[in-house]
Design a protein around this motif. Sequence first.
Motif, PDB file in Angstrom:
ATOM      1  N   PRO A 141      44.683  45.683  92.559  1.00  0.00           N
ATOM      2  CA  PRO A 141      44.435  44.736  91.142  1.00  0.00           C
ATOM      3  C   PRO A 141      43.370  45.629  90.173  1.00  0.00           C
ATOM      4  O   PRO A 141      42.757  45.178  89.432  1.00  0.00           O
ATOM      5  N   GLU A 142      43.338  46.948  90.356  1.00  0.00           N
ATOM      6  CA  GLU A 142      42.346  47.719  89.475  1.00  0.00           C
ATOM      7  C   GLU A 142      42.476  47.455  88.075  1.00  0.00           C
ATOM      8  O   GLU A 142      41.591  47.435  87.321  1.00  0.00           O
ATOM      9  N   VAL A 143      43.778  47.232  87.533  1.00  0.00           N
ATOM     10  CA  VAL A 143      44.153  46.926  86.122  1.00  0.00           C
ATOM     11  C   VAL A 143      43.345  45.701  85.772  1.00  0.00           C
ATOM     12  O   VAL A 143      42.807  45.655  84.755  1.00  0.00           O
ATOM     13  N   ALA A 144      43.380  44.554  86.610  1.00  0.00           N
ATOM     14  CA  ALA A 144      42.970  43.372  86.002  1.00  0.00           C
ATOM     15  C   ALA A 144      41.205  43.646  86.240  1.00  0.00           C
ATOM     16  O   ALA A 144      40.401  43.144  85.276  1.00  0.00           O
ATOM     17  N   VAL A 145      40.845  44.023  87.356  1.00  0.00           N
ATOM     18  CA  VAL A 145      39.343  44.348  87.374  1.00  0.00           C
ATOM     19  C   VAL A 145      38.713  45.064  86.431  1.00  0.00           C
ATOM     20  O   VAL A 145      37.870  44.349  85.830  1.00  0.00           O
ATOM     21  N   GLN A 146      38.997  46.093  85.986  1.00  0.00           N
ATOM     22  CA  GLN A 146      38.668  46.811  84.953  1.00  0.00           C
ATOM     23  C   GLN A 146      38.818  46.307  83.595  1.00  0.00           C
ATOM     24  O   GLN A 146      37.926  46.422  82.837  1.00  0.00           O
ATOM     25  N   GLY A 147      39.961  45.598  83.638  1.00  0.00           N
ATOM     26  CA  GLY A 147      40.237  44.821  82.244  1.00  0.00           C
ATOM     27  C   GLY A 147      39.187  43.630  81.822  1.00  0.00           C
ATOM     28  O   GLY A 147      38.486  43.740  80.899  1.00  0.00           O
ATOM     29  N   LEU A 155      45.139  59.862  92.148  1.00  0.00           N
ATOM     30  CA  LEU A 155      44.473  59.535  91.448  1.00  0.00           C
ATOM     31  C   LEU A 155      43.713  58.136  91.407  1.00  0.00           C
ATOM     32  O   LEU A 155      44.342  57.239  91.894  1.00  0.00           O
ATOM     33  N   ASP A 156      42.516  58.079  91.085  1.00  0.00           N
ATOM     34  CA  ASP A 156      41.772  56.751  91.397  1.00  0.00           C
ATOM     35  C   ASP A 156      42.292  55.843  90.276  1.00  0.00           C
ATOM     36  O   ASP A 156      41.927  56.120  89.038  1.00  0.00           O
ATOM     37  N   PRO A 157      42.788  54.655  90.601  1.00  0.00           N
ATOM     38  CA  PRO A 157      43.378  54.070  89.558  1.00  0.00           C
ATOM     39  C   PRO A 157      42.416  52.920  88.701  1.00  0.00           C
ATOM     40  O   PRO A 157      42.589  52.621  87.596  1.00  0.00           O
ATOM     41  N   THR A 158      40.970  53.061  89.338  1.00  0.00           N
ATOM     42  CA  THR A 158      39.989  52.401  88.446  1.00  0.00           C
ATOM     43  C   THR A 158      39.674  53.277  87.283  1.00  0.00           C
ATOM     44  O   THR A 158      39.617  52.841  86.189  1.00  0.00           O
ATOM     45  N   LYS A 159      39.590  54.529  87.636  1.00  0.00           N
ATOM     46  CA  LYS A 159      39.489  55.489  86.320  1.00  0.00           C
ATOM     47  C   LYS A 159      40.779  55.489  85.761  1.00  0.00           C
ATOM     48  O   LYS A 159      40.408  55.614  84.252  1.00  0.00           O
ATOM     49  N   VAL A 160      41.886  55.573  85.968  1.00  0.00           N
ATOM     50  CA  VAL A 160      42.983  55.802  85.245  1.00  0.00           C
ATOM     51  C   VAL A 160      42.901  54.480  84.107  1.00  0.00           C
ATOM     52  O   VAL A 160      43.195  54.476  83.030  1.00  0.00           O
TER      53      VAL A 160
END
Length: 418
Positions: free
Chosen positions: A270-276, A246-251
């Motif tokens: 770091p997708e969680v930080a970047v998307q946050g 799964l794409d973590p950016t989308k998740v």
Amino acid sequence: MNCFSVFFPRLAPSIQIIQRFWHIASLAAFLSACSSPTPTTQTTSPAPTASAQDFTVGLVIVGPKNDGGWNQAHYEGMEQVAKNLRIKLEYVDKVNPGDRPNVTGAQVADDLISKGAKLIIFSSDDFKDDALATAKKYADLPIIHASGDYAWKEGKNFKNQPNFGNIMGRMEYGKMMAGCAAALGSETGKIGYVGPLINDETRRYVSAAYLGAKHCWETYRKKDVKDLQFKVTWIGFWFNIPGKTLDPTKVADDFYNGGYDVVMSGIDTPEVAVQGKKAAAAGKSVKFVHYDLKTGCNLAPDICLGVPFYNWVPSYTTAIETAIAGKMPNEFIWLGPNFKDLNGADSMIGFMNGKALGDQAPIMAEFIKGLGDGSTDLYKGALNYQDGTPFLKAGEKATDQQIWYMPQLLAGMQGSSK
């Protein structure tokens, strides 16, 4: 359960060594372009010597060395050790099916050893069988596997391999701290967790995060646990492999757009930080908890509640010094925080408060103090698994084996256990 350093021996399923029909010379040429620029000295024997200047350590890294998480923590830790001990470091990063579909960790180790490495460190649970195979192939060369349990005599998968050792941190403590920070920072009680693949390690980490969140939600926020919604979504690997995970950016976006005001990272990247950061810029009231790397809050400091991190320097220093002395570092080492100096140089596990924790920082300090002196023991029953069967009976304290081999998530959590 000991809050400080614990030394045990450990695990392993059966090993299958797949013969690959290609030329070693071409593999070596390919890998040499990807390893560190540090020159190495060819050696006719992999046995450790007494001279640190002649000692080369080979590091096999599953992801990018600059991933902002697990792999960067390993690489920077080993860089510091190499500088401190004046040894040489050779590494190959991105050793995974996405970046190098025809390269195994064991083959990378072969190449590093041919370049003079006298100790090999495999830095991912995914390398457990590669590490053991390498230890069997080079019986006079010390092999370290970060995570895994093949050297744990009291574990389920012990392999009696004298030149093989495991090193891991008791990140359960860090994850409990992370979960507490999430609960202290959430106004909705909706906490999302972006998880990697599903195994014993990842189940125990997200379960520890839930225990920390539950405790702090009830104890410090004075709110009903029924109002706490803690959900994990697994992506399928430690980081994104297009077409396979799964794409973590989308998740992460799905959490932020779905009313989850705190999202926790359990992956290497770091997708969680970047998307946050993007969600906050768009006007959403969101926060995040990073993972693995001490400087992780720098990715989006204004909305970071904190980061639990690994400090690989002390344990790798000890292992390398042991090898230089001509001995095999063949213990199972599972190191906890040094609660007397949590973020100090000798603590394997630390927790850095983020700016978004704000005036909740004293409460976090109180929670950490309780973990350190044992007055707060979140691994004490009664606790049930997700399917309702007992994990711990009332008053029962979890053993190391019960914690390490976590077969399910805990009751109260949302998400898949398998």
